[in-house]
Structure formats: C-alpha cells, structure tokens
Design an enzyme around this catalytic site. Sequence first.
Site, PDB file in Angstrom:
ATOM      1  N   LYS A 272      -1.852  -3.559  10.179  1.00 39.32           N
ATOM      2  CA  LYS A 272      -0.626  -2.938  10.711  1.00 39.32           C
ATOM      3  C   LYS A 272      -0.780  -2.561  12.183  1.00 39.32           C
ATOM      4  CE  LYS A 272       2.672   0.691   9.299  1.00 39.32           C
ATOM      5  NZ  LYS A 272       2.896   1.737   8.271  1.00 39.32           N
TER       6      LYS A 272
ATOM      7  N   GLU B 181       3.375  -1.708   0.621  1.00 39.39           N
ATOM      8  CA  GLU B 181       2.250  -1.278   1.470  1.00 39.39           C
ATOM      9  C   GLU B 181       1.332  -0.379   0.614  1.00 39.39           C
ATOM     10  OE1 GLU B 181       3.855   1.297   4.482  1.00 39.39           O
ATOM     11  OE2 GLU B 181       1.988   1.393   5.633  1.00 39.39           O
TER      12      GLU B 181
ATOM     13  N   CYS C 162       5.719  -2.302   6.955  1.00 38.89           N
ATOM     14  CA  CYS C 162       6.571  -1.125   7.069  1.00 38.89           C
ATOM     15  C   CYS C 162       7.079  -0.845   8.486  1.00 38.89           C
ATOM     16  CB  CYS C 162       5.855   0.080   6.453  1.00 38.89           C
ATOM     17  SG  CYS C 162       7.043   1.359   5.963  1.00 38.89           S
TER      18      CYS C 162
END
Length: 267
Positions: free
Chosen positions: A113, A38, A146
């Site tokens: 995200k 990331e 993540c």
Amino acid sequence: MKIGFLQTRPVFGETGKNVEGAIKGLSRLEADLMVLPELFNSGYQFRDKAEARGLAEEIGEDIDRGPTVKRLIEAAGDLNMFIAAGLPERDGKKIYNSAVLVGPNGVSGHYRKAHLFAGEKKIFNKGDMPFTVQKIGKVRVGLMICFDWLFPEVTRTLALKGADIILHPSNLVLPNCPDSMPVRSLENRVFAVTANRVGTEERIAGESLTFIGKSQITGPTGRILHRAPRGRAASCVLEIDPRAARDKHITPANHVLKDRRTDLYEN
Ligand code: ACM
C-alpha cells in the site's frame, strides 16, 4: 469472465479462522477472479508495530512464504480461480500493508500500500513497489489498496499500464469511496472491484472504527454494477466482458488517456 468480491467480518487476530471462513465463502461461488478485503486475515486495528509484526507473514519466495498465502494458493487451485487479498506483510525489519494476487500456479501479483491511512502510518512502512499490471489469460488486472482510491494517480497509472480491472481490497471507514470509485472507473474506462469488510474494532480506547461495507463493482461507463449492503457480510459474482475496458473513448472524439494535457499538469 466472472468476477466478484467477498465482504467479510474478520475477527481481529483470528488469522486461521478468518482465512478458512473466507475460503469457505469462496467455495460456494463460481468465479474466475475474486477479491477479498484489505488485511482480511488479521483484522485492521493494530495497537503497535510489535502486534502487527506478530500477525504479519512473508510473501517473498515460495520457501519462506507464510501460511495465509500458501493456503490461498491451495484454494485457488481447488476452486480454479484467481484470488486477490490483503494481508500484513513482514520483510526483514519492515512491515507492509500488502495485497497479493494468487492463482492455481502461485503468486502472480504483489503490491504494498502506497498511501497509508491515519494510524496506519504508525504501524506500516510506506509501500515501495511500483503499480503493476498482471495478466489473467488475456485480461489485465492491477492491485491497489483501500485509501489509494483518494489518489486518482493510482488508478490512472494502472490504466496507463493497461489494466482492464482494478482489484481493490479495502477496509473503508470514511463514507466517500463508494461514490468515488464510479468516477475512477469512468475517467479511466476500467472495471473496479472494491472488497470491503464490515464490523467494528475498538482495540485502542476511544478509537472506534466501523467499517462501512458497500463493497462494489463499477464498470467503464461509471455505472455501479453491484453494491453490497452496509452492515452485513455479503458476496457478489458478476459476468463482465473485460474488453469493454479497452475502448477508451468517451465520445468518438475523446479518448480519456490520449486527450490528457500533460503539458499543462503539475507533477
Ligand atoms: C483505509 O485505507 N483502510 C481506510
């Protein structure tokens, strides 16, 4: 299919060096598909939105695309591989914690995200894109980033959409993800590649973040196929048979997707 990850140690704000360092790492490996962490080009701990905006790049269309994605596409062509990587994205007034999947022909996947972690909520806009699956030949892959690991709905949605391999650029700080991804793999019968970073950032006084390494590849039976060490840069390439992710039976009588009791679940 040869898949793998690079576990890197980016230096905050040194975007060009971080990108070239990662590409140098990739060029030493022979793989079909590699996953980078990331925010691999920028580093993680932005002090404020303005700082993130300054390091963010457009992903959008060819003409406006920022230097990181352009360079990744060039590297994908030179190395004949697909590369998934996380980076800060600017789109008009908005900034996202995003990931791309690029191949020799350009961007084939783009994800923002959905589940922002801790201080990220002050910096980024929440992802506004559906979870999608892209094809690399006959193999189907899906991006998540993540902290999305904590929400089993993400991996499940990607599995329901047909993903064989979950591509998971990460900057993990909590200890739990490496032990959770085997379960995410098992409950969906998919491969997953988590690419984490190492190093410490303390760009905000009193808010030291140490990234835990332990990048890993997990398989559809829940096995950890490889786990990297905690404190140093590392890489891994493994040969897998993605077809193993197409058998969703955990016993001959139990199919992990068809046996779901959606009539009993809360939405
Ligand atoms: C994280 O989502 N980077 C912990």
